[in-house]
Design a protein around this motif. Structure first.
Motif, PDB file in Angstrom:
ATOM      1  N   ARG A 280       0.949  -1.173  -0.041  1.00  0.00           N
ATOM      2  CA  ARG A 280      -0.067   0.042  -0.098  1.00  0.00           C
ATOM      3  C   ARG A 280       0.966   1.332   0.211  1.00  0.00           C
ATOM      4  O   ARG A 280       0.561   2.273  -0.645  1.00  0.00           O
ATOM      5  N   TRP A 281       1.884   1.334   0.890  1.00  0.00           N
ATOM      6  CA  TRP A 281       3.013   2.289   0.810  1.00  0.00           C
ATOM      7  C   TRP A 281       3.623   2.719  -0.597  1.00  0.00           C
ATOM      8  O   TRP A 281       3.800   3.589  -0.901  1.00  0.00           O
ATOM      9  N   ILE A 282       4.013   1.461  -0.998  1.00  0.00           N
ATOM     10  CA  ILE A 282       5.003   1.739  -2.271  1.00  0.00           C
ATOM     11  C   ILE A 282       3.943   1.998  -3.269  1.00  0.00           C
ATOM     12  O   ILE A 282       4.554   2.815  -4.329  1.00  0.00           O
ATOM     13  N   ARG A 283       2.750   1.968  -3.303  1.00  0.00           N
ATOM     14  CA  ARG A 283       1.733   2.245  -4.430  1.00  0.00           C
ATOM     15  C   ARG A 283       1.130   3.347  -4.306  1.00  0.00           C
ATOM     16  O   ARG A 283       0.001   3.886  -5.034  1.00  0.00           O
ATOM     17  N   ASP A 284       1.616   4.205  -3.314  1.00  0.00           N
ATOM     18  CA  ASP A 284       0.996   5.638  -2.968  1.00  0.00           C
ATOM     19  C   ASP A 284      -0.502   5.428  -2.461  1.00  0.00           C
ATOM     20  O   ASP A 284      -0.978   6.584  -2.552  1.00  0.00           O
ATOM     21  N   ASP A 285      -0.900   4.531  -2.108  1.00  0.00           N
ATOM     22  CA  ASP A 285      -2.256   4.527  -1.404  1.00  0.00           C
ATOM     23  C   ASP A 285      -2.283   5.139   0.011  1.00  0.00           C
ATOM     24  O   ASP A 285      -3.381   5.383   0.437  1.00  0.00           O
ATOM     25  N   VAL A 286      -0.967   5.068   0.736  1.00  0.00           N
ATOM     26  CA  VAL A 286      -1.036   5.794   2.082  1.00  0.00           C
ATOM     27  C   VAL A 286       0.428   6.628   1.878  1.00  0.00           C
ATOM     28  O   VAL A 286       1.344   6.416   1.157  1.00  0.00           O
ATOM     29  N   GLN A 287       0.440   7.601   2.854  1.00  0.00           N
ATOM     30  CA  GLN A 287       1.723   8.626   2.562  1.00  0.00           C
ATOM     31  C   GLN A 287       2.763   8.143   3.478  1.00  0.00           C
ATOM     32  O   GLN A 287       3.865   8.051   3.215  1.00  0.00           O
ATOM     33  N   VAL A 288       2.583   7.747   4.876  1.00  0.00           N
ATOM     34  CA  VAL A 288       3.655   7.331   5.767  1.00  0.00           C
ATOM     35  C   VAL A 288       3.815   6.079   6.060  1.00  0.00           C
ATOM     36  O   VAL A 288       2.678   5.441   6.548  1.00  0.00           O
ATOM     37  N   MET A 289       4.692   5.271   6.160  1.00  0.00           N
ATOM     38  CA  MET A 289       5.327   4.370   6.666  1.00  0.00           C
ATOM     39  C   MET A 289       5.735   4.375   7.958  1.00  0.00           C
ATOM     40  O   MET A 289       7.059   5.098   8.320  1.00  0.00           O
ATOM     41  N   LEU A 546      -0.765  13.705 -15.541  1.00  0.00           N
ATOM     42  CA  LEU A 546       0.222  12.804 -15.809  1.00  0.00           C
ATOM     43  C   LEU A 546       0.444  11.750 -14.598  1.00  0.00           C
ATOM     44  O   LEU A 546       0.162  10.413 -14.543  1.00  0.00           O
ATOM     45  N   ARG A 547       0.382  12.361 -13.355  1.00  0.00           N
ATOM     46  CA  ARG A 547       0.576  11.539 -12.363  1.00  0.00           C
ATOM     47  C   ARG A 547      -0.659  10.659 -11.977  1.00  0.00           C
ATOM     48  O   ARG A 547      -0.516   9.379 -11.562  1.00  0.00           O
ATOM     49  N   LEU A 548      -1.957  11.271 -12.284  1.00  0.00           N
ATOM     50  CA  LEU A 548      -3.145  10.246 -12.177  1.00  0.00           C
ATOM     51  C   LEU A 548      -3.238   9.188 -13.249  1.00  0.00           C
ATOM     52  O   LEU A 548      -3.512   8.174 -12.705  1.00  0.00           O
ATOM     53  N   LEU A 549      -2.794   9.569 -14.423  1.00  0.00           N
ATOM     54  CA  LEU A 549      -2.511   8.403 -15.206  1.00  0.00           C
ATOM     55  C   LEU A 549      -1.551   7.290 -14.894  1.00  0.00           C
ATOM     56  O   LEU A 549      -1.947   6.017 -15.001  1.00  0.00           O
ATOM     57  N   ARG A 550      -0.676   7.865 -14.388  1.00  0.00           N
ATOM     58  CA  ARG A 550       0.371   6.645 -14.055  1.00  0.00           C
ATOM     59  C   ARG A 550      -0.047   5.881 -12.718  1.00  0.00           C
ATOM     60  O   ARG A 550       0.043   4.783 -12.872  1.00  0.00           O
ATOM     61  N   LYS A 551      -0.892   6.661 -11.845  1.00  0.00           N
ATOM     62  CA  LYS A 551      -1.265   5.597 -10.519  1.00  0.00           C
ATOM     63  C   LYS A 551      -2.598   4.909 -11.389  1.00  0.00           C
ATOM     64  O   LYS A 551      -2.491   3.653 -10.946  1.00  0.00           O
ATOM     65  N   ASN A 552      -3.388   5.135 -12.130  1.00  0.00           N
ATOM     66  CA  ASN A 552      -4.231   4.437 -12.783  1.00  0.00           C
ATOM     67  C   ASN A 552      -3.797   2.899 -13.310  1.00  0.00           C
ATOM     68  O   ASN A 552      -4.221   1.937 -13.196  1.00  0.00           O
ATOM     69  N   GLU A 556      -3.820  -0.975 -12.336  1.00  0.00           N
ATOM     70  CA  GLU A 556      -4.503  -1.914 -13.104  1.00  0.00           C
ATOM     71  C   GLU A 556      -3.531  -3.181 -13.209  1.00  0.00           C
ATOM     72  O   GLU A 556      -3.718  -4.159 -13.384  1.00  0.00           O
ATOM     73  N   GLN A 557      -2.019  -2.838 -13.183  1.00  0.00           N
ATOM     74  CA  GLN A 557      -1.156  -3.855 -13.300  1.00  0.00           C
ATOM     75  C   GLN A 557      -0.502  -4.366 -12.171  1.00  0.00           C
ATOM     76  O   GLN A 557       0.333  -5.242 -12.063  1.00  0.00           O
ATOM     77  N   ALA A 558      -1.286  -3.722 -10.850  1.00  0.00           N
ATOM     78  CA  ALA A 558      -0.533  -4.203  -9.544  1.00  0.00           C
ATOM     79  C   ALA A 558       1.004  -3.853  -9.340  1.00  0.00           C
ATOM     80  O   ALA A 558       1.389  -4.978  -8.897  1.00  0.00           O
TER      81      ALA A 558
END
Length: 741
Positions: A280-289, A546-552, A556-558
């Motif tokens: 979750r942290w690596i994929r930017d779903d949360v900010q802080v580990m 561009l950042r939003l496209l990258r996240k999507n 999709e590719q996990a």
């Protein structure tokens, strides 16, 4: 392999136009079949030093890695670049292992990641012999090679067996790679891996983009407030390190309650929980580990903007590597260490637990090393010279200049004369016959009635009670500083007994002055220097698209977003705005595979963006000589005014600061700065939505009472009940009203 074709391969597979310092020499040595040892700082590009040769040599390269997460992360990134890579570890089923083994024998794989334990499994050694005979073994790469040394900060006994590779595959070259190794550790790595006449490259350990600071702990609540403020005002992902699992859980929970997306990581969680949180942290779903030091080795996330050690680190090498997880993309990042002396006692207790599991006897050699390492961390934390110079000196590198990127260089502490107190302390050492440690000496100086003081009749000494005017913490700071400055000599690594030396007597005779730095309250955290607020508004908006496209695409590719493209590549994309595949291929980080896979998606976003914000010149990169000259000649007022007015327009349409910041891809602190600057420029802004009228009144009263010269004084006068942003914007209006017409 000629130089031009090496660079060509670098661009084809990894999308980079040139090598970083040292990479070419390392790659050429390993390609030539020579054993190699590469010491390069985190973010220095170690992986390419064995990955590129693996692609250019016949056969497969075996990569030994200590962590499953590290293997998976690197394999995912390699596959994204169209490179055949796989890992073999305990997470795979028997069927999956067989399928991957067959792919290796079929020649579809160039890099195999394994743990050292699997490498010496008899069945796996037999498999490697088959691989060698059928497809060939190009080399062995030992990642995180410091784990092989007992002098390293993360020694792993299983790594000691790696010399067996030389016995089994004597003709196969080997490369060891690590981010942190002193000269002693480097020698130990070479010996333990049985490297033969290795080519050794030691890069500079200087990470110029990292800002280093040390903050004294001032009670749990005050320290947490500063931690919270720093995270709140820093855009991007970060790590908070704590000594204990309990502290990790407490800080993570408190941050969540205060609105910051934070998750814990420690050995008390199940493997599945740790893996999920890390993902979750690596994929930017949360900010802080929030984590113990069990987290982080081999994590390739390049856009970590801050690393905070909320508790004292155990050794310099560990601190350097953990803090070095910030800013691997080269962008400015912040490394903060909280210095609390209770942490020092906690670590000493942990060192005392180093015992032989069979006999329960103390492991004296390990304890001695651990105490030496702890002393070095305290020296760094209490140092008054350049932080960067202290760190680099530890690794044998000289750095004499003012780095201009640490707290000691930017805001040096004022010094105070403590010669009289030093004379009292040293005199107490002498009168107690140099047989005691700092804690007992301070008890004598402060007039304690503890049993140990009375038992030795130290209540009858002339130094008894002469230090009551100073606090316990002040005497502790002085005692440590006397040791650090060479005015006292500790007889053990734990500072157990203090002895006088020649310099001690010079102080007592009045021949030497003792100066101590004055610890100040932590300054309020300001927005970091990464703020891109001076970029054109349309570029900021495009970057967010561009950042939003990258996240999507990443979801999709996990995979983590940075596996698609790094922030550095996205920044180039937003600034250059390429609209053809030819121009898109010029971006750093765009190789052949990514060009084919992603160019059309990102170009589509850029073309769509141009319908609303036409580019300055179609098809022309914004950093062309003409564009650069135009930026230089036109930038001073227009870009700043434009970005401020864009903020004002959104504010007047009813958006609050957080909404504006989110929509513009800026930090809330930047939006506040825009609004303050607009008020200072004379714009009539209704700030009631920013600061309620009743709070404005109280700030006004404070301004009338003490003036507006010092924000810090106002902040203290208002008893920290008002934010600096509130004070600044009310002060701007107040100052406008005071100016003569």
């Amino acid at each position: 392999m000629i130089a031009d074709s090496l660079t060509q391969a670098l661009k084809q597979y990894f999308g980079y136009d040139s090598f970083r310092a040292g990479q070419r020499e390392i790659i050429e040595a390993f390609l030539g079949g020579r054993d190699t040892l590469a010491i390069m700082p985190t973010g220095g590009g170690k992986s390419i030093c064995f990955q590129l040769p693996a692609l250019l040599k016949t056969g497969v390269t075996i990569v030994v890695s200590p962590l499953i997460a590290l293997m998976q992360d690197q394999v995912t990134a390699l596959k994204e670049n169209g490179i055949g890579a796989t890992f073999l570890n305990s997470t795979l089923s028997g069927r999956e292992s067989n399928q991957r083994s067959q792919a290796i024998l079929n020649g579809a794989v160039k890099l195999i990641y394994v743990a050292p334990e699997r490498l010496f499994n008899e069945q796996f050694l037999e498999f490697l012999n088959i691989v060698k005979n059928q497809v060939g073994i190009a080399g062995f790469a030992i990642d995180e090679a410091h784990c092989v040394s007992e002098w390293g900060h993360d020694f792993r006994p299983e790594y000691r067996q790696l010399s067996r590779i030389r016995n089994s595959f004597a003709d196969v070259p080997m490369i060891g790679l690590t981010a942190t190794a002193t000269e002693r550790v480097r020698e130990d790595i070479s010996q333990q891996l049985a490297l033969r006449d290795p080519y050794i490259h030691v890069a500079s350990f200087d990470r110029a983009n990292l800002y280093y600071e040390v903050i004294p702990k001032q009670g749990a609540d005050q320290s947490y407030i500063h931690l919270y403020q720093q995270i709140k005002k820093t855009q991007g992902a970060g790590i908070v390190y704590c000594l204990s699992r309990k502290r990790v859980d407490e800080i993570a929970e408190r941050l969540r309650i205060d609105g910051i997306e934070a998750i814990p990581y420690h050995a008390g969680l199940t493997p599945r929980e740790r893996e999920e949180n890390q993902t979750r942290w690596i994929r930017d779903d949360v900010q802080v580990m929030v984590a113990t030091i069990a987290f982080g080795m081999g994590i390739n996330k390049p856009d970590v903007r801050f690393v905070i050690h909320y508790d004292l680190s155990k050794n310099i090498e560990g601190y350097y590597q953990e803090s070095g997880r910030a800013g691997r993309d080269g962008e400015d990042s912040r490394c903060t260490l909280f210095l609390g002396y209770q942490d020092l006692e906690t670590i000493k207790y942990l060192i005392a637990q180093k015992v032989d599991p069979h006999t329960n006897a103390p492991l004296e050699a390990e304890q001695r090393i651990a105490h030496q390492q702890l002393r070095q961390v305290v020296d760094y934390a209490e140092g008054i010279t350049c932080r960067r110079a202290i760190l680099l000196r530890y690794f044998g590198e000289n750095f004499h200049d003012n780095c201009r990127n640490c707290d000691n260089c930017l805001t040096p502490k004022p010094m105070e004369d403590w010669t009289v107190e030093a004379q009292k302390f040293l005199s107490c050492v002498a009168r107690t016959k140099e047989r005691f440690g700092a804690a007992h000496l301070i008890d004598v100086l402060r007039g304690s009635r503890k049993e140990k003081v009375l038992q030795h009749h130290h209540d009858q000494l002339s130094t008894y009670g002469i230090g009551k005017d100073r606090s316990l913490d002040e005497w502790r700071q002085l005692s440590r500083s006397l040791v650090h400055q060479g005015y006292l000599t500790p007889t053990t690594d734990g500072y157990a007994i203090l002895k006088l030396n020649d310099r001690s007597w010079e102080v007592m005779r009045g021949q030497r002055q003792v100066l101590l730095p004055i610890e100040r309250d932590a300054e309020p955290v300001v927005a970091d220097s990464r703020d891109r607020g001076d970029r054109p508004v349309d570029v900021e908006i495009l970057f967010e698209k561009l950042r939003l496209l990258r996240k999507n695409l990443a979801d999709e590719q996990a995979v983590p977003p940075y596996v698609i493209f790094s922030n550095a590549t996205l920044n180039q994309m937003a600034e250059h705005q390429p609209t053809t595949r030819r121009d898109f291929a010029k971006l750093s980080g765009v190789g052949q595979k990514k060009l084919e896979q992603y160019a059309d998606d990102f170009i589509g976003i850029i073309l769509e963006h141009h319908q609303q914000y036409p580019p300055p010149s179609p098809g022309e990169f914004r950093d062309s000589p003409k564009a650069k000259m135009e930026a230089i000649t036109s930038k001073p007022k227009s870009s700043k005014l434009a970005t401020n007015q864009a903020t004002l327009e959104m504010y007047e349409h009813g958006l609050d600061v957080d909404d504006i910041a989110r929509d513009r891809g800026l930090k809330p602190a930047t939006i506040w700065t825009h609004l303050v600057q607009l008020v200072e420029a004379g714009y009539a802004i209704n700030i009631d939505r920013l600061v309620p009228p009743d709070r404005q009144t109280i700030i006004y009263e404070a301004l009338e009472a003490i003036g507006g010269d010092s924000l810090r004084n106002l902040f203290d006068h208002l008893r920290e009940a008002y934010t600096y942003d509130e004070i600044k914007i009310v002060r701007a209006i107040w100052q406008n009203e005071k100016e003569p017409l």
